[in-house]
Design an enzyme around this catalytic site. Structure first.
Site, PDB file in Angstrom:
ATOM      1  N   ILE A 129      14.398  13.912  -9.856  1.00  7.60           N
ATOM      2  CA  ILE A 129      14.973  12.795  -9.096  1.00  7.60           C
ATOM      3  C   ILE A 129      16.486  12.957  -9.006  1.00  7.60           C
ATOM      4  O   ILE A 129      17.080  12.851  -7.929  1.00  7.60           O
ATOM      5  CB  ILE A 129      14.604  11.442  -9.755  1.00  7.60           C
ATOM      6  CG1 ILE A 129      13.093  11.225  -9.653  1.00  7.60           C
ATOM      7  CG2 ILE A 129      15.382  10.291  -9.116  1.00  7.60           C
ATOM      8  CD1 ILE A 129      12.586   9.903 -10.201  1.00  7.60           C
ATOM      9  N   VAL A 164      16.642   9.487 -15.761  1.00 10.03           N
ATOM     10  CA  VAL A 164      16.337  10.188 -17.018  1.00 10.03           C
ATOM     11  C   VAL A 164      14.838  10.166 -17.342  1.00 10.03           C
ATOM     12  O   VAL A 164      14.456  10.292 -18.497  1.00 10.03           O
ATOM     13  CB  VAL A 164      17.155   9.610 -18.192  1.00 10.03           C
ATOM     14  CG1 VAL A 164      18.642   9.831 -17.967  1.00 10.03           C
ATOM     15  CG2 VAL A 164      16.867   8.124 -18.396  1.00 10.03           C
ATOM     16  N   GLY A 165      14.023  10.006 -16.322  1.00 13.93           N
ATOM     17  CA  GLY A 165      12.577  10.043 -16.539  1.00 13.93           C
ATOM     18  C   GLY A 165      11.905   8.754 -16.111  1.00 13.93           C
ATOM     19  O   GLY A 165      12.573   7.782 -15.732  1.00 13.93           O
ATOM     20  N   LEU A 213       0.855  -1.183   0.000  1.00 19.64           N
ATOM     21  CA  LEU A 213       0.000   0.000   0.000  1.00 19.64           C
ATOM     22  C   LEU A 213       0.898   1.241   0.000  1.00 19.64           C
ATOM     23  O   LEU A 213       1.947   1.260   0.636  1.00 19.64           O
ATOM     24  CB  LEU A 213      -0.875   0.027   1.262  1.00 19.64           C
ATOM     25  CG  LEU A 213      -1.970  -1.024   1.366  1.00 19.64           C
ATOM     26  CD1 LEU A 213      -2.718  -0.872   2.705  1.00 19.64           C
ATOM     27  CD2 LEU A 213      -2.944  -0.938   0.207  1.00 19.64           C
ATOM     28  N   CYS A 220       5.237   6.490  -4.252  1.00 24.67           N
ATOM     29  CA  CYS A 220       5.382   7.653  -3.374  1.00 24.67           C
ATOM     30  C   CYS A 220       5.795   7.257  -1.967  1.00 24.67           C
ATOM     31  O   CYS A 220       6.787   7.748  -1.441  1.00 24.67           O
ATOM     32  CB  CYS A 220       4.053   8.415  -3.350  1.00 24.67           C
ATOM     33  SG  CYS A 220       3.952   9.628  -2.046  1.00 24.67           S
ATOM     34  N   HIS A 245       3.626  37.634  10.575  1.00 20.53           N
ATOM     35  CA  HIS A 245       4.982  38.164  10.669  1.00 20.53           C
ATOM     36  C   HIS A 245       5.598  37.726  11.987  1.00 20.53           C
ATOM     37  O   HIS A 245       4.937  37.833  13.025  1.00 20.53           O
ATOM     38  CB  HIS A 245       4.972  39.693  10.607  1.00 20.53           C
ATOM     39  CG  HIS A 245       6.327  40.289  10.783  1.00 20.53           C
ATOM     40  ND1 HIS A 245       7.259  40.288   9.767  1.00 20.53           N
ATOM     41  CD2 HIS A 245       6.928  40.864  11.865  1.00 20.53           C
ATOM     42  CE1 HIS A 245       8.373  40.858  10.211  1.00 20.53           C
ATOM     43  NE2 HIS A 245       8.196  41.218  11.474  1.00 20.53           N
TER      44      HIS A 245
HETATM   45  P1  NAI Z   1      12.673  14.291 -15.353  1.00 19.22           P
HETATM   46  O1  NAI Z   1      11.923  14.171 -16.607  1.00 19.22           O
HETATM   47  O2  NAI Z   1      12.292  15.283 -14.313  1.00 19.22           O
HETATM   48  O3  NAI Z   1      14.206  14.589 -15.674  1.00 19.22           O
HETATM   49  C1  NAI Z   1      15.006  13.763 -16.466  1.00 19.22           C
HETATM   50  C2  NAI Z   1      16.212  14.547 -16.914  1.00 19.22           C
HETATM   51  O4  NAI Z   1      17.102  13.664 -17.558  1.00 19.22           O
HETATM   52  C3  NAI Z   1      15.871  15.649 -17.910  1.00 19.22           C
HETATM   53  O5  NAI Z   1      16.479  16.844 -17.496  1.00 19.22           O
HETATM   54  C4  NAI Z   1      16.466  15.127 -19.216  1.00 19.22           C
HETATM   55  O6  NAI Z   1      16.907  16.155 -20.066  1.00 19.22           O
HETATM   56  C5  NAI Z   1      17.612  14.286 -18.712  1.00 19.22           C
HETATM   57  N1  NAI Z   1      18.044  13.215 -19.610  1.00 19.22           N
HETATM   58  C6  NAI Z   1      17.264  12.402 -20.355  1.00 19.22           C
HETATM   59  N2  NAI Z   1      18.041  11.507 -21.013  1.00 19.22           N
HETATM   60  C7  NAI Z   1      19.332  11.767 -20.686  1.00 19.22           C
HETATM   61  C8  NAI Z   1      20.580  11.189 -21.013  1.00 19.22           C
HETATM   62  N3  NAI Z   1      20.671  10.136 -21.831  1.00 19.22           N
HETATM   63  N4  NAI Z   1      21.716  11.720 -20.472  1.00 19.22           N
HETATM   64  C9  NAI Z   1      21.637  12.784 -19.637  1.00 19.22           C
HETATM   65  N5  NAI Z   1      20.475  13.357 -19.270  1.00 19.22           N
HETATM   66  C10 NAI Z   1      19.337  12.860 -19.777  1.00 19.22           C
HETATM   67  O7  NAI Z   1      12.716  12.801 -14.760  1.00 19.22           O
HETATM   68  P2  NAI Z   1      13.124  12.224 -13.329  1.00 19.22           P
HETATM   69  O8  NAI Z   1      14.006  13.166 -12.602  1.00 19.22           O
HETATM   70  O9  NAI Z   1      13.618  10.852 -13.598  1.00 19.22           O
HETATM   71  O10 NAI Z   1      11.747  12.185 -12.564  1.00 19.22           O
HETATM   72  C11 NAI Z   1      10.664  11.401 -13.086  1.00 19.22           C
HETATM   73  C12 NAI Z   1       9.339  11.969 -12.665  1.00 19.22           C
HETATM   74  O11 NAI Z   1       9.145  11.811 -11.281  1.00 19.22           O
HETATM   75  C13 NAI Z   1       9.217  13.433 -13.007  1.00 19.22           C
HETATM   76  O12 NAI Z   1       8.123  13.633 -13.855  1.00 19.22           O
HETATM   77  C14 NAI Z   1       9.028  14.110 -11.688  1.00 19.22           C
HETATM   78  O13 NAI Z   1       8.074  15.149 -11.753  1.00 19.22           O
HETATM   79  C15 NAI Z   1       8.597  12.993 -10.737  1.00 19.22           C
HETATM   80  N6  NAI Z   1       9.182  13.262  -9.425  1.00 19.22           N
HETATM   81  C16 NAI Z   1       8.713  14.310  -8.702  1.00 19.22           C
HETATM   82  C17 NAI Z   1       9.286  14.641  -7.504  1.00 19.22           C
HETATM   83  C18 NAI Z   1       8.793  15.818  -6.771  1.00 19.22           C
HETATM   84  O14 NAI Z   1       7.689  16.264  -7.035  1.00 19.22           O
HETATM   85  N7  NAI Z   1       9.548  16.384  -5.837  1.00 19.22           N
HETATM   86  C19 NAI Z   1      10.398  13.862  -6.931  1.00 19.22           C
HETATM   87  C20 NAI Z   1      10.827  12.820  -7.799  1.00 19.22           C
HETATM   88  C21 NAI Z   1      10.221  12.525  -8.974  1.00 19.22           C
END
Ligand code: NAI
Length: 448
Positions: free
Chosen positions: A179, A258-259, A35, A39, A433
């Site tokens: 991340i 990387v996503g 569960l 997240c 404040h």
């Molecule tokens: P992301 O899409 O935020 O960032 C991936 C980065 O990797 C991009 O800047 C991209 O240009 C780069 N990249 C892609 N391929 C590459 C390569 N071959 N070599 C070098 N750089 C490359 O994805 P991330 O950080 O993995 O996060 C995934 C998802 O999880 C996101 O959509 C994010 O919003 C969510 N997340 C949100 C958090 C929060 O709200 N605090 C915390 C962690 C994740």
């Protein structure tokens, strides 16, 4: 026949279960692991727990100018990991309690569709369940790019980083997104040498372009390779090209960030003819798919990969099932990057405003101009508040923050934007404040 079957118990699925249960629907929640989903188990909660431990350690090391001397302060990764585990356990227990409270039946197993009203457990296909409505909330998983060596055990994804039992001497982070930056900040705070290798020319793709370099400078102890294309990995060595030159970094740990990709496979979605692409399941503003009784929420839709978006989508889907007219709006979804210091924002960026051809005005103030921030962070602490206002209507278009724990105040901006408030309206609100939140009001006064 259940009123609602939900597949996946992350912040999309369990909130859907709670809300549907509260509206007296009979609900079945099917989850193949724990569960709480990504997240709670391997995402938001464990990373924020570790980041807080790292921040406390940093405070202990750097407290002398505030009158606190903690000689010999040390960091125990084992204890921080133990506390992280306890937090997860406690919160899982909380969700279990909520499921009981709302009379939600919970089944552990991996579900697949038989038809648009029927699912079964893969491990035991005799276990079939029928639902008048089905909500798909199966989330996303880390993407592994087709780079040679990307599957080497020295290369970890975010899940692997959360069970690491050593502090790397040199961590190489591939991807300067959310991340990547949160882990880079965590380990830099703990004393690792950290290198971030990012393909684009700036970190955090969705952030205000003026503020992203400021965030880079604000997080201490990270070196950046921007506009760098990773070509191969050998163990924890990363080979990349930058400005036409080949470069190599040798580390003892690599994080691949990387996503994330939606978890579309193995659900039998093709069988029921659901409309989807590689990015996710297509939904309308009420989270309806092309099938009249099937809904999709959270990361699986590819729309907004954030836990809080998933929970809100859950509420919209349940309302649609109950015959309501609620709809999902993305304009006022706040985002936070929990680095040290944090960055957050809500609304559009200056680049967005330019692209839309809006007549806008902006103002910025350093957070040091704020009494509470200065007292708690010191004269050299980085931080900025930037506001963007429509020059014709005075409506607030966006607020972007770096510095301190701004994650706790960005929800206020969500209210301004959702309500289409004008800068004038917010200038007439009273803020407590001293509080760091006053910086938003003060920055809006810069435009008066
Ligand atoms: P992301 O899409 O935020 O960032 C991936 C980065 O990797 C991009 O800047 C991209 O240009 C780069 N990249 C892609 N391929 C590459 C390569 N071959 N070599 C070098 N750089 C490359 O994805 P991330 O950080 O993995 O996060 C995934 C998802 O999880 C996101 O959509 C994010 O919003 C969510 N997340 C949100 C958090 C929060 O709200 N605090 C915390 C962690 C994740």
């Amino acid at each position: 026949m259940y009123d609602v079957i939900i597949i996946g118990a992350g912040p999309g699925g369990y909130i859907a279960a709670e809300r549907a249960g509260a509206r007296k629907k009979s609900v079945l929640l099917i989850e193949k692991e724990h569960l709480g989903g990504t997240c709670l188990n391997v995402g938001c909660i464990p990373t924020k727990t570790l980041l807080n431990s790292a921040k406390l350690y940093r405070h202990a090391l750097e407290g002398s100018s505030f009158g606190v001397n903690a000689e010999g302060a040390s960091f125990s990764l084992a204890q921080a990991m133990k506390w992280k585990g306890e937090v997860i356990e406690k919160l899982r227990g909380g969700i279990e309690f909520q499921m009981k409270k709302f009379k939600v039946e919970v089944v552990t197993g991996e579900a697949e569709f038989v038809d648009a009203n029927t699912v079964r457990l893969k491990a035991d296909p005799s276990k079939t369940y029928q639902g008048a409505n089905i909500i798909i909330a199966t989330g996303s998983s880390p993407a592994i790019p087709p780079i040679p060596g990307a599957k080497d055990p020295a290369v970890r994804d975010s899940t692997g980083m959360l069970s690491i039992d050593f502090i790397p001497k040199h961590l190489i982070v591939i991807g300067g997104g959310v991340i990547g930056m949160e882990f880079a900040s965590l380990f830099a705070t703990l004393g690792s040498k950290v290198s971030v290798v990012e393909m684009m020319d700036e970190i955090i793709p969705f952030m205000d372009r003026q503020l992203a370099p400021q965030l880079r400078r604000a997080i201490k102890g990270i070196e950046y390779y921007l506009g760098a294309k990773v070509e191969k990995l050998e163990g924890a060595s990363v080979f990349f090209s930058k400005d036409g030159k080949q470069e190599k970094l040798e580390g003892d740990c690599v994080l691949m960030a990387v996503g994330r990709r939606p978890n579309l496979e193995g659900l039998g979605l093709e069988k029921i003819g659901i409309d989807m692409s590689r990015k996710g399941i297509n939904v309308d503003e009420r989270m309806r798919t092309n099938l009249p009784n099937v809904y999709a929420i959270g990361d699986i839709t590819g729309k907004s990969l954030l836990a809080h978006s998933a929970s809100r989508m859950a509420e919209v889907a349940v309302d649609a099932i109950c015959g309501g007219t609620d709809r999902m709006r993305y304009e006022a979804v706040p985002w936070v990057v929990y680095t040290n210091p944090e960055a957050s924002g809500c609304g559009i960026t200056e680049d967005d405003a330019k692209k839309r051809g809006l007549n806008y005005k902006t103002a910025s103030l350093p957070l040091r101009a704020n009494g509470r921030f200065l007292a708690e962070n010191g004269v050299t602490a980085p931080g900025v508040c930037k506001v963007l206002v429509d020059a014709d209507t005075d409506v607030i278009l966006g607020v972007h923050l770096i510095g301190g724990a701004n994650s706790e105040m960005i929800y206020g901006v969500a209210a301004f934007i959702e309500d289409e408030m004008r800068a004038k309206d917010v200038r007439q609100l009273v803020f407590p404040h001293p509080s760091v939140s006053e910086i938003i009001r003060d920055t809006l006064w810069e435009l008066a």
